[in-house]
Design a protein around this motif. Sequence first.
Motif, PDB file in Angstrom:
ATOM      1  N   UNK A   1      53.889 -45.439  73.041  1.00 58.97           N
ATOM      2  CA  UNK A   1      53.647 -46.208  72.074  1.00 58.97           C
ATOM      3  C   UNK A   1      55.200 -46.855  72.797  1.00 58.97           C
ATOM      4  N   UNK A   2      55.152 -48.336  72.451  1.00 57.65           N
ATOM      5  CA  UNK A   2      56.752 -48.923  71.828  1.00 57.65           C
ATOM      6  C   UNK A   2      57.070 -49.005  73.313  1.00 57.65           C
ATOM      7  N   UNK A   3      55.958 -48.750  74.415  1.00 50.91           N
ATOM      8  CA  UNK A   3      56.627 -49.479  75.510  1.00 50.91           C
ATOM      9  C   UNK A   3      57.548 -50.962  76.259  1.00 50.91           C
TER      10      UNK A   3
ATOM     11  N   UNK B   1      52.275 -31.964  67.234  1.00 54.74           N
ATOM     12  CA  UNK B   1      52.435 -32.740  68.122  1.00 54.74           C
ATOM     13  C   UNK B   1      53.985 -33.261  68.257  1.00 54.74           C
ATOM     14  N   UNK B   2      54.151 -33.864  69.441  1.00 57.10           N
ATOM     15  CA  UNK B   2      55.591 -33.931  70.226  1.00 57.10           C
ATOM     16  C   UNK B   2      55.803 -34.840  70.159  1.00 57.10           C
ATOM     17  N   UNK B   3      56.172 -36.175  69.975  1.00 60.69           N
ATOM     18  CA  UNK B   3      56.764 -37.546  70.887  1.00 60.69           C
ATOM     19  C   UNK B   3      58.255 -37.280  71.155  1.00 60.69           C
ATOM     20  N   UNK B   4      58.526 -37.759  72.577  1.00 58.82           N
ATOM     21  CA  UNK B   4      58.501 -37.627  73.394  1.00 58.82           C
ATOM     22  C   UNK B   4      59.667 -39.016  74.140  1.00 58.82           C
ATOM     23  N   UNK B   5      60.904 -39.373  73.014  1.00 60.62           N
ATOM     24  CA  UNK B   5      61.388 -41.302  73.657  1.00 60.62           C
ATOM     25  C   UNK B   5      62.181 -40.593  75.034  1.00 60.62           C
ATOM     26  N   UNK B   6      61.496 -41.758  75.659  1.00 62.71           N
ATOM     27  CA  UNK B   6      61.552 -41.911  77.395  1.00 62.71           C
ATOM     28  C   UNK B   6      62.741 -43.233  77.311  1.00 62.71           C
ATOM     29  N   UNK B   7      64.325 -43.298  77.927  1.00 62.06           N
ATOM     30  CA  UNK B   7      64.419 -43.991  77.976  1.00 62.06           C
ATOM     31  C   UNK B   7      65.477 -44.184  79.580  1.00 62.06           C
TER      32      UNK B   7
ATOM     33  N   UNK C   1      65.928 -49.374  82.566  1.00 61.29           N
ATOM     34  CA  UNK C   1      65.370 -50.264  82.674  1.00 61.29           C
ATOM     35  C   UNK C   1      64.079 -50.793  81.987  1.00 61.29           C
ATOM     36  N   UNK C   2      63.207 -48.806  81.154  1.00 65.33           N
ATOM     37  CA  UNK C   2      62.137 -49.350  80.186  1.00 65.33           C
ATOM     38  C   UNK C   2      62.443 -48.327  79.502  1.00 65.33           C
TER      39      UNK C   2
ATOM     40  N   UNK D   1      56.332 -41.411  74.468  1.00 66.83           N
ATOM     41  CA  UNK D   1      55.001 -40.450  74.906  1.00 66.83           C
ATOM     42  C   UNK D   1      54.733 -39.767  73.641  1.00 66.83           C
ATOM     43  N   UNK D   2      53.609 -39.665  73.311  1.00 67.94           N
ATOM     44  CA  UNK D   2      52.782 -38.706  72.721  1.00 67.94           C
ATOM     45  C   UNK D   2      52.367 -37.042  72.719  1.00 67.94           C
ATOM     46  N   UNK D   3      52.476 -36.410  72.967  1.00 71.46           N
ATOM     47  CA  UNK D   3      51.644 -35.489  73.613  1.00 71.46           C
ATOM     48  C   UNK D   3      51.178 -33.751  72.436  1.00 71.46           C
TER      49      UNK D   3
END
Length: 165
Positions: free
Chosen positions: A88-90, A120-126, A135-136, A140-142
């Motif tokens: 989400x939120x890409x 549920x684990x939400x991983x915020x990627x920078x 750049x992005x 990601x939820x797993x």
Amino acid sequence: MSDAIFSAPFPALEAGTRFETRGRTVTEADVVGFATLSGDFHPQHTDADWSAAGPFGERVAHGMLVLAYAAGLVPFDPERVVALRRIRDAVFKRPVRLGDTIRVHGRLAEVKPVDERVGLVAVALDVRGAGGKTVMRATVEVLWATDHVEPSAEDAVDALAAVPL
């Protein structure tokens, strides 16, 4: 790098925990291979002459390729991570040029139990590229297996369906 986070039992996970991955240099072969695999032959990615006159002055990687590499850089333990739930939120902030190295600076944004089998684990990627600039970004939820019950394939499907959007 914090590989231990991604092998930790679910109860040991804490929202806010930060990590950084190894780097991955994006090559021409990566971009050509992704174009072939995805069918996305937009000239911004595949035509050197066209892209030289384009907004970035040269070919750049597909945003979806960057997202895929970012997910692959996170060392999810296959014994812990049962399934991908959602991306989400890409948001794509800057281009990734051929030869740029990307790495993920991330954090566990949310950790919540779903049932006795998974959480549920939400991983915020920078995702950062040249000069350490973002750049992005995406979350990601797993589904993460608990230590209480080893989920079967059917349990994983049921858990995916049970998590509210």
